[in-house]
Design an enzyme around this catalytic site. Structure first.
Site, PDB file in Angstrom:
ATOM      1  N   TYR A  68       0.850  -1.189   0.000  1.00 58.39           N
ATOM      2  CA  TYR A  68       0.000   0.000   0.000  1.00 58.39           C
ATOM      3  C   TYR A  68       0.884   1.237   0.000  1.00 58.39           C
ATOM      4  CZ  TYR A  68      -3.757  -3.211   1.467  1.00 58.39           C
ATOM      5  OH  TYR A  68      -4.669  -4.242   1.561  1.00 58.39           O
ATOM      6  N   PHE A 213     -13.164  -5.161   1.061  1.00 58.27           N
ATOM      7  CA  PHE A 213     -14.259  -4.532   0.323  1.00 58.27           C
ATOM      8  C   PHE A 213     -15.591  -4.817   1.020  1.00 58.27           C
ATOM      9  CE2 PHE A 213     -15.955  -3.627  -4.228  1.00 58.27           C
ATOM     10  CZ  PHE A 213     -15.968  -2.275  -3.956  1.00 58.27           C
ATOM     11  N   PRO A 214     -15.664  -4.573   2.337  1.00 60.07           N
ATOM     12  CA  PRO A 214     -16.805  -5.056   3.114  1.00 60.07           C
ATOM     13  C   PRO A 214     -18.104  -4.294   2.939  1.00 60.07           C
ATOM     14  CG  PRO A 214     -15.346  -3.790   4.517  1.00 60.07           C
ATOM     15  CD  PRO A 214     -14.657  -3.918   3.177  1.00 60.07           C
ATOM     16  N   THR A 219     -26.715  -3.547  -6.130  1.00 52.94           N
ATOM     17  CA  THR A 219     -28.029  -2.936  -6.389  1.00 52.94           C
ATOM     18  C   THR A 219     -28.917  -2.919  -5.156  1.00 52.94           C
ATOM     19  OG1 THR A 219     -28.934  -5.068  -7.093  1.00 52.94           O
ATOM     20  CG2 THR A 219     -27.946  -3.670  -8.795  1.00 52.94           C
TER      21      THR A 219
END
Length: 288
Positions: A68, A213-214, A219
């Protein structure tokens, strides 16, 4: 002295590796770097404020990686928080090289992993890394070789616990034959549950499952969707409900939502106090 529980404590506690208690709602430190997870953040002072604020809110688990930045996230954590609170657990990862912004290439060679673990020790300013995760299994290197080197670092006292990232059940079982594994970090959220079998395995074996990516909702957060409807009844945001669903889904789940904004970290941590009814949980579970 106040005995009022911290906001993050409302998420509950998990014993990582059997000896490291952490509040289950943690923080992922990828987004405090620059665009493409490359270079310095656009607002370094805000990044430092985010890190200090999350500790004030009771977050005791921070997840980062040498890739990172590269190294930027680890160095910012040290700048903002060192000397660290005694209850703060910092996890990092190695196993990717970064040829440029948005580019990731797996490298599981033992000598590379040792080099990066040593670098992480310096960047974080610690003598031992609480949780060191193999960021990806390198298809060109036997996983036993990669994990064998991490096990040697563990024996040397430089790593406390070993984890994996983005693996299948079969890969996890193979890895457990090479080293003691205490955690798995896979893509998993309300809208994407392709790692459901891995989560079930972790729950059965009491391994930490750290969804990256919690707060993706797909949609489900559309105005007529179930997430939006239930969110309104709680006076919460769809993202908060997505985190509340993860916390309810399994006691081994440690969500690590990331952000570069103090306001957003406060919103995320507030999700720890959201309680879904049985009916609400089932409605969200069956919506995908």
């Amino acid at each position: 002295m106040s005995t009022t529980p911290s906001p993050a404590a409302s998420s509950g506690t998990f014993l990582l590796g059997g000896d490291l208690p952490v509040h289950r709602l943690g923080f992922g430190a990828m987004r405090i770097t620059g665009p493409g997870v490359w270079g310095e953040p656009q607002d370094p002072d805000e990044a430092v404020r985010v890190l200090r604020r999350l500790v004030e809110l009771g977050v005791t688990f921070i997840d980062t990686a040498d890739s990172y930045g590269p190294s930027v996230s680890e160095r910012l954590i040290k700048q903002a928080l060192h000397p660290y609170p005694v209850d703060l657990v910092i996890a990092t990862k190695g196993g990717f090289t970064r040829p440029g912004p948005g580019l990731w290439q797996p490298n599981g060679r033992p000598e590379y992993l040792r080099q990066q673990a040593e670098l992480s020790l310096r960047n974080l300013g610690v003598e031992r890394i609480d949780l060191y995760q193999l960021h990806r299994i390198d298809p060109t290197v036997p996983v036993e070789e990669s994990l064998g080197e991490l096990a040697r670092l563990q024996q040397e006292g430089k790593i406390r616990h070993i984890g994996l990232s983005q693996v299948s059940v079969a890969e996890l079982e193979q890895a457990r034959g090479a080293a003691e594994i205490v955690s798995v970090q896979n893509l998993y959220n309300l809208a994407d549950r392709t790692s459901e079998d891995v989560l079930d395995y972790c729950e059965a074996e009491n391994l930490a499952f750290i969804p990256w990516f919690p707060i993706a909702t797909g949609t489900l957060a559309e105005p007529s969707g179930p997430l939006a409807t239930i969110s309104k009844s709680h006076g919460a945001t769809p993202s908060q409900l997505a985190l509340a669903w993860l916390l309810r889904r399994s006691p081994v789940i440690l969500p690590i939502p990331g952000t570069s904004s103090v306001a957003h970290i406060e919103e995320n941590v507030a999700a720890a106090s959201v309680r879904l009814s049985d009916e609400e949980f089932e409605a969200l579970t069956s919506a995908v």
